[in-house]
Design a protein around this motif. Structure first.
Motif, short mmCIF file in Angstrom:
data_model
loop_
_atom_site.label_atom_id
_atom_site.label_comp_id
_atom_site.label_asym_id
_atom_site.label_seq_id
_atom_site.Cartn_x
_atom_site.Cartn_y
_atom_site.Cartn_z
N GLY A 244 18.19 50.69 31.96
CA GLY A 244 19.44 50.49 31.25
C GLY A 244 20.24 49.35 31.84
O GLY A 244 19.80 48.67 32.77
N PRO A 245 21.43 49.09 31.30
CA PRO A 245 22.26 47.97 31.76
C PRO A 245 22.51 47.98 33.27
O PRO A 245 22.58 46.92 33.89
CB PRO A 245 23.56 48.15 30.97
CG PRO A 245 23.15 48.88 29.74
CD PRO A 245 22.05 49.80 30.17
N ALA A 246 22.62 49.16 33.87
CA ALA A 246 22.87 49.23 35.31
C ALA A 246 21.68 48.73 36.13
O ALA A 246 21.82 48.47 37.33
CB ALA A 246 23.21 50.67 35.71
N ASP A 247 20.53 48.59 35.48
CA ASP A 247 19.31 48.14 36.18
C ASP A 247 19.09 46.64 36.06
O ASP A 247 18.04 46.13 36.47
CB ASP A 247 18.09 48.87 35.62
CG ASP A 247 18.19 50.38 35.75
OD1 ASP A 247 18.39 50.84 36.89
OD2 ASP A 247 18.07 51.07 34.73
N LEU A 248 20.06 45.91 35.50
CA LEU A 248 19.85 44.49 35.21
C LEU A 248 19.45 43.70 36.45
O LEU A 248 18.50 42.90 36.41
CB LEU A 248 21.10 43.89 34.58
CG LEU A 248 21.03 42.39 34.24
CD1 LEU A 248 19.92 42.11 33.24
CD2 LEU A 248 22.38 41.90 33.70
N ASP A 249 20.13 43.89 37.55
CA ASP A 249 19.82 43.10 38.75
C ASP A 249 18.41 43.39 39.25
O ASP A 249 17.65 42.47 39.59
CB ASP A 249 20.84 43.39 39.85
CG ASP A 249 22.21 42.81 39.55
OD1 ASP A 249 22.29 41.95 38.65
OD2 ASP A 249 23.19 43.22 40.20
N LEU A 250 18.05 44.66 39.29
CA LEU A 250 16.71 45.02 39.76
C LEU A 250 15.63 44.49 38.82
O LEU A 250 14.64 43.90 39.25
CB LEU A 250 16.59 46.54 39.88
CG LEU A 250 15.18 47.05 40.25
CD1 LEU A 250 14.81 46.62 41.65
CD2 LEU A 250 15.11 48.57 40.10
N VAL A 251 15.83 44.70 37.52
CA VAL A 251 14.83 44.25 36.55
C VAL A 251 14.71 42.73 36.61
O VAL A 251 13.59 42.17 36.58
CB VAL A 251 15.20 44.72 35.13
CG1 VAL A 251 14.31 44.06 34.09
CG2 VAL A 251 15.08 46.24 35.04
N GLY A 252 15.83 42.02 36.70
CA GLY A 252 15.77 40.56 36.80
C GLY A 252 15.01 40.11 38.03
O GLY A 252 14.21 39.18 37.97
N LYS A 253 15.25 40.77 39.15
CA LYS A 253 14.54 40.43 40.39
C LYS A 253 13.05 40.67 40.25
O LYS A 253 12.23 39.81 40.62
CB LYS A 253 15.10 41.27 41.54
CG LYS A 253 14.40 41.09 42.88
CD LYS A 253 15.07 41.95 43.94
CE LYS A 253 14.41 41.79 45.31
NZ LYS A 253 13.06 42.40 45.34
N GLU A 270 15.70 34.22 31.92
CA GLU A 270 17.05 34.27 32.47
C GLU A 270 17.55 35.72 32.43
O GLU A 270 17.25 36.46 31.49
CB GLU A 270 17.97 33.37 31.65
CG GLU A 270 17.62 31.89 31.71
CD GLU A 270 17.80 31.32 33.11
OE1 GLU A 270 18.68 31.83 33.84
OE2 GLU A 270 17.05 30.39 33.47
N PRO A 271 18.31 36.11 33.43
CA PRO A 271 18.80 37.51 33.46
C PRO A 271 19.49 37.93 32.17
O PRO A 271 19.32 39.08 31.73
CB PRO A 271 19.76 37.52 34.65
CG PRO A 271 19.25 36.44 35.56
CD PRO A 271 18.72 35.37 34.63
N ALA A 298 8.26 50.90 40.08
CA ALA A 298 7.39 50.11 39.21
C ALA A 298 8.07 49.92 37.86
O ALA A 298 8.98 50.68 37.50
CB ALA A 298 6.02 50.76 39.03
N LEU A 299 7.61 48.90 37.12
CA LEU A 299 8.22 48.52 35.85
C LEU A 299 7.13 48.22 34.83
O LEU A 299 6.08 47.67 35.17
CB LEU A 299 9.05 47.25 36.06
CG LEU A 299 9.51 46.47 34.81
CD1 LEU A 299 10.67 47.20 34.14
CD2 LEU A 299 9.94 45.05 35.20
N ALA A 300 7.38 48.59 33.58
CA ALA A 300 6.50 48.19 32.48
C ALA A 300 7.33 47.96 31.23
O ALA A 300 8.33 48.66 31.01
CB ALA A 300 5.42 49.24 32.21
N GLY A 301 6.92 47.00 30.42
CA GLY A 301 7.59 46.73 29.16
C GLY A 301 6.69 47.09 27.99
O GLY A 301 5.47 47.20 28.13
#
Length: 382
Positions: A244-253, A270-271, A298-301
Motif C-alpha cells: 500500500g501507499p505506506a510501502d512506497l519507500d520500501l517498494v521503490g528501493k 521513478e518512485p 519479498a515482492l512480486a507484481g
C-alpha cells in the motif's frame, strides 16, 4: 506490406489493440505497455515508435517502443520485417534492441542489419548480433560511397511521416515487463539470485543473420511460461498482503535493486510511478509483499487482467533473504491475486541464464510457451 507510423496513441491503439488481443499470451508485453501508455504510466512523449503494418488495406501487424526499451516484435509477422526495418531506421535512430518471440525478433534483426548496411554503408560493429553471429547469412546491399540510399517512406496517420524523433514519438526518455519489471520487451520476472553466468554500382555482401551463441547475438534469452494448475509451495514461513501507499519507500528501493541486478541498462521506475498501483491496486497492476514475522521479505507484481491475461513480474527477494522459499511464496500469492482478479491465463518470463527462477516456476505449475530473445542492434544515433 506497408508500414504506417502513428503520431496519435488512440489512432494506433484502434488498429493495434484488436490484433494484440487475438492472442493475449503471445502479446502480453505489448498489451500491458499499451495499457500503461493509455493510463499515463508512461508519458506519451516516451512513445518512440507506434507502427502498424497493412497488406491490401488490412491490418496484419503492429509494434511499439517506449524510450529506453527494445522494440516489441511479437506483433510483427516475419514477412513484414524488411519494410518495417527500413521505416524505423529512418524514424527511430535510437532503436538499439528488439525483443520478442525468437522467430519474429531474429527476422526483424536480420532485416535491420541489411537495411543498416544499405543505408549507411557502415560496418556492423563487433559485439552486435550481426557482427558476432556465427549463424546463417542474409544478402545485403553495401551502399555506394557517394551516399546511402534512402528507404521508402512509410505512410502515416499524420499529413506526412514523422521525422526521426519528431512529434509525439520524440522526447526524453521507460520492459517486462512494465515500468516496474524488466522491459517492455519481455522482462524476466525474477531476481532471486544473480545470473550466472540497390544501386547498380552497389556491391552485394553477406551479413550474418542473428543466430549466434548466447552472449554474442542474444543480450537476453527468455522463456515465456503460462500457468497450468497453481501448486502453492509448502512449508514457507509467513503470509502475503497487498503493498500500500505506506510501502512506497520500501517498494521503490526494492525496484531499484531489482533493476540494478536483473536489467541494469533499463531505466528504473521513478518512485512516483509506483504510487498509483499502491493506492489503487488492480487498476493497472498490483504489488504484493511476503511478510515473515511481520517484516517484508519479498515482492512480486501482477498486471491487471487484459483479455483474461495477467503477467507476473517483477519478483524480487533481497540477497540476505534468499534461499528460504520467499520468492516462490510471493510468486504464488501474486498468481492467486491474478486468478482472483479474473485472469484465465497467467504468464511470466524467466531469464534462461538464471537456473533458480527456471526451477521455481515449473514447481508452481507454470509450463513453457515459447522462447524469446532480446537482440542488440546497431543504431543510427551512434
Amino acid at each position: 506490406m506497408q508500414p504506417r507510423l502513428h503520431r496519435d496513441l488512440d489512432a494506433f491503439a484502434s488498429v493495434a489493440e484488436p490484433l494484440f488481443r487475438t492472442d493475449a499470451v503471445t502479446h502480453t508485453v505489448a498489451l500491458t505497455v499499451l495499457a500503461q501508455l493509455r493510463s499515463g504510466w508512461y508519458p506519451i512523449e516516451d512513445a518512440r515508435t507506434l507502427l502498424t503494418v497493412h497488406d491490401g488495406g488490412r491490418a496484419v501487424g503492429a509494434t511499439l517502443r517506449v524510450a529506453g526499451w527494445p522494440l516489441l516484435a511479437s506483433g510483427l509477422p516475419p514477412e513484414s520485417a524488411e519494410p518495417v526495418a527500413r521505416a524505423l531506421l529512418e524514424h527511430d535512430p535510437e532503436l538499439a534492441a528488439v525483443s520478442g518471440p525468437k522467430d519474429r525478433a531474429t527476422a526483424f534483426a536480420a532485416a535491420w542489419f541489411a537495411a543498416y548496411l544499405e543505408q549507411t554503408g557502415a560496418v556492423i560493429p563487433s559485439g552486435t548480433a550481426a557482427g558476432a553471429s556465427t549463424g546463417p547469412t542474409v544478402a545485403a546491399v553495401q551502399a555506394p560511397s557517394s551516399g546511402a540510399a534512402s528507404a521508402p517512406a512509410p505512410s502515416s496517420d499524420a499529413a506526412s511521416a514523422p521525422a526521426p524523433c519528431s512529434g509525439e514519438a520524440s522526447a526524453p526518455a521507460l520492459a517486462s515487463g512494465e515500468a516496474s519489471a524488466p522491459a517492455p520487451g519481455s522482462g524476466a520476472a525474477s531476481a532471486h539470485a544473480p545470473n550466472p553466468a540497390q544501386s547498380p554500382t552497389s556491391a552485394t555482401v553477406e551479413v550474418p543473420a542473428p543466430a549466434a551463441p548466447p552472449g554474442a547475438v542474444e543480450e537476453v534469452r527468455l522463456r515465456l511460461f503460462r500457468l497450468g494448475t497453481l501448486v502453492p509451495p509448502e512449508g514457507v514461513s509467513g503470509t502475503a498482503r497487498l503493498a500500500g501507499p505506506a510501502d512506497l519507500d520500501l517498494v521503490g528501493k526494492w525496484m531499484r535493486e531489482f533493476h540494478a541486478e536483473a536489467a541494469p541498462e533499463a531505466p528504473s521506475p521513478e518512485p512516483e510511478t509506483l504510487r498509483g498501483p499502491l493506492e489503487r491496486p488492480g487498476e493497472l497492476r498490483a504489488l504484493l509483499l511476503w511478510l515473515d514475522g511481520g517484516e517484508p521479505v519479498a515482492l512480486a507484481g501482477a498486471s491487471a487482467p487484459i483479455e483474461a491475461m495477467s503477467r507476473i513480474g517483477p519478483v524480487y527477494t533481497p540477497p540476505d533473504r534468499r534461499g528460504r522459499g520467499y520468492g516462490s511464496a510471493v510468486t504464488s500469492a501474486a498468481t492467486r491475486w491474478a486468478l482472483d482478479a479474473g485472469a484465465r491465463h497467467v504468464v511470466l518470463f524467466t531469464d534462461l541464464a538464471n537456473p533458480i527462477s527456471n526451477g521455481i516456476y515449473p514447481r508452481l505449475g507454470y509450463r513453457p510457451v515459447h522462447d524469446a530473445v532480446q537482440l542488440a542492434l546497431p543504431t543510427r544515433s551512434n
